[in-house]
Structure formats: structure tokens, C-alpha cells
Design a protein around this motif. Structure first.
Motif, short mmCIF file in Angstrom:
data_model
loop_
_atom_site.label_atom_id
_atom_site.label_comp_id
_atom_site.label_asym_id
_atom_site.label_seq_id
_atom_site.Cartn_x
_atom_site.Cartn_y
_atom_site.Cartn_z
N LEU A 100 -24.53 48.05 -28.63
CA LEU A 100 -25.11 48.17 -29.96
C LEU A 100 -26.05 46.99 -30.25
N GLN A 101 -25.69 45.81 -29.79
CA GLN A 101 -26.59 44.67 -29.95
C GLN A 101 -27.93 44.95 -29.25
N HIS A 102 -27.88 45.50 -28.05
CA HIS A 102 -29.10 45.82 -27.32
C HIS A 102 -29.92 46.87 -28.08
N MET A 103 -29.27 47.85 -28.67
CA MET A 103 -29.98 48.86 -29.44
C MET A 103 -30.67 48.23 -30.65
N MET A 104 -30.00 47.28 -31.29
CA MET A 104 -30.58 46.59 -32.44
C MET A 104 -31.79 45.77 -32.02
N LEU A 105 -31.66 45.03 -30.93
CA LEU A 105 -32.77 44.20 -30.44
C LEU A 105 -33.97 45.07 -30.09
N GLU A 106 -33.72 46.19 -29.46
CA GLU A 106 -34.80 47.11 -29.10
C GLU A 106 -35.52 47.64 -30.33
N ASP A 107 -34.82 47.71 -31.47
CA ASP A 107 -35.41 48.21 -32.70
C ASP A 107 -36.02 47.12 -33.57
N GLY A 108 -36.05 45.89 -33.04
CA GLY A 108 -36.72 44.81 -33.76
C GLY A 108 -35.85 44.00 -34.69
N PHE A 109 -34.53 44.12 -34.55
CA PHE A 109 -33.63 43.32 -35.37
C PHE A 109 -33.19 42.05 -34.64
#
Length: 219
Positions: A100-109
Motif C-alpha cells: 500500500l505504501q508503494h501504491m501511495m508513492l506511485e500516486d504522488g503521496f
């Protein structure tokens, strides 16, 4: 007459025995709180931390696993429209694979993680966040009230908390529910329980899909 311990969420003493589990549930007792509607396992029946960690390591939670990402997306994609690019978030209880952290980073968070077993970085608990995600974690908390109060401290005014956990709205179905057969699951929530939590904390809450609760801290 058996006297049960107070509820670990609301401290009420109105708990009654809902279900006595057999071998598949570790012969545990499942108590229903008449005040906040949570079902919980007596704290003396919680398995030790070494056994808990071993259980978590059995999960196939790879960062790049599409099925796991889809599972996490049930909560994340409901929460994401409420966020702004660049917001700072914390995945609390990420497990060994912080997908989930990786998904957030990929979305610019700006995304951080904390997990008591796998990422016990206490520095992550010494700052505040625009949003917190807590997927398949609240059911494991030995002290759910303290953990939920911690979220209120960690969230900035106007911040969001996204929770995903198995929820039943009729405890009549509890005995046949698969969710209590996991030996690390010790708290079980209904939507009414989540509404009570929101009321205590002064949060707003809604349920965008099954087993997902979103909370907003007031500005």
C-alpha cells in the motif's frame, strides 16, 4: 454466573458470551459488548507475539502482487478521492510487504509505514499525517481503544482515516463466519461499533463499500 472482563474498546462491563469456539477457532471465547457492539476475545486468550508474527509471515503479501494490490484497493480507492497529491500518509500495520505504501508513492503521496513486527519505526509515530490507512489490522489490536486514540493524535485537522476489516451487522451469523478462525483476530466490528468509535472521537464516518469505514477528523 461467569463475570467477563471489560470491553477493551469501550471499557463497559456488559459483555456476554456470544460464541464458544471449537478447534478451528482455538477453543477461544467470543464475547459481545452490549455497549459498543464489538465482539472480542478475552485478552488472556490472545496468542503470544512470536506466534502472531509467524502467522503473519504465512501471508502472501508481495509488493508487486496484482491480487494483493486489488485487495488493498478496496479501501484505498475509496479513500483516494478525498486526498490531494503530495499529502502525507501513514500505512499503519503494513505487514512484511508494504504494497500500500508503494501504491501511495506511485500516486504522488508522501507515504510512510509503521508495523509493530516488521517496521517498528517509532519516528513514524512522532509526526502527524493528512491520512492514515489501516487495512486488516484493527482486528489484531490487543488494546484497540489506545490504538484508535493514537490515530486521532497522528491525524492533522481535516485528516482522513481509512479502515478495512471484516464487519458483520448481525452477530447471529458469527458462528459460521470464517473471520474468527484466524487465531490472530481478536476484535470484531460492526458498522454500529464504527459509528460509536466515530462519536467518541468526534469524527465523521461513512461506509463506501463492504468492510470499509472512512473517518474524517474535523478541521
Amino acid at each position: 454466573m461467569t463475570t467477563w472482563e471489560p470491553c477493551p474498546l469501550c471499557a463497559a462491563t456488559a459483555a456476554t458470551l456470544l460464541h464458544k469456539g471449537g478447534k478451528g477457532s482455538g477453543y477461544r471465547d467470543f464475547l459481545h459488548c452490549g455497549e459498543c457492539d464489538m465482539v472480542f476475545v478475552p485478552r488472556a486468550q490472545i496468542i503470544d507475539s512470536t506466534s502472531q508474527k509467524a502467522r503473519y509471515l504465512q501471508h502472501n503479501n508481495e509488493v508487486d502482487d496484482p491480487a494483493y494490490r486489488e485487495f488493498l484497493g478496496r479501501m484505498y480507492y475509496a479513500l483516494r478521492p478525498h486526498l490531494n497529491i503530495g499529502d502525507c500518509g501513514l500505512d499503519y500495520g503494513s505487514g512484511p510487504g508494504p504494497a500500500l505504501q508503494h501504491m501511495m508513492l506511485e500516486d504522488g503521496f508522501d507515504a510512510h509505514v509503521y508495523d509493530i513486527f516488521f517496521y517498528p519505526n517509532t519516528a513514524a509515530l512522532n509526526r502527524t499525517y493528512d491520512f492514515i490507512t489501516c487495512t486488516e489490522t484493527v482486528e489484531h489490536f490487543s488494546d484497540p481503544r489506545t490504538e484508535l486514540q493514537r490515530f486521532d493524535i497522528l491525524l492533522r485537522p481535516g485528516g482522513w482515516l481509512g479502515v478495512m476489516t471484516g464487519m458483520l451487522d448481525s452477530w447471529e451469523d458469527f458462528s459460521s463466519w470464517y473471520y474468527h478462525r484466524d487465531p490472530t483476530h481478536v476484535n470484531f466490528f460492526s458498522r454500529e461499533t464504527m459509528r460509536r468509535v466515530a462519536a467518541w472521537q468526534g469524527w465523521d464516518t461513512h461506509f463506501p463499500r463492504e468492510n470499509v469505514a472512512l473517518f474524517k477528523k474535523p478541521e
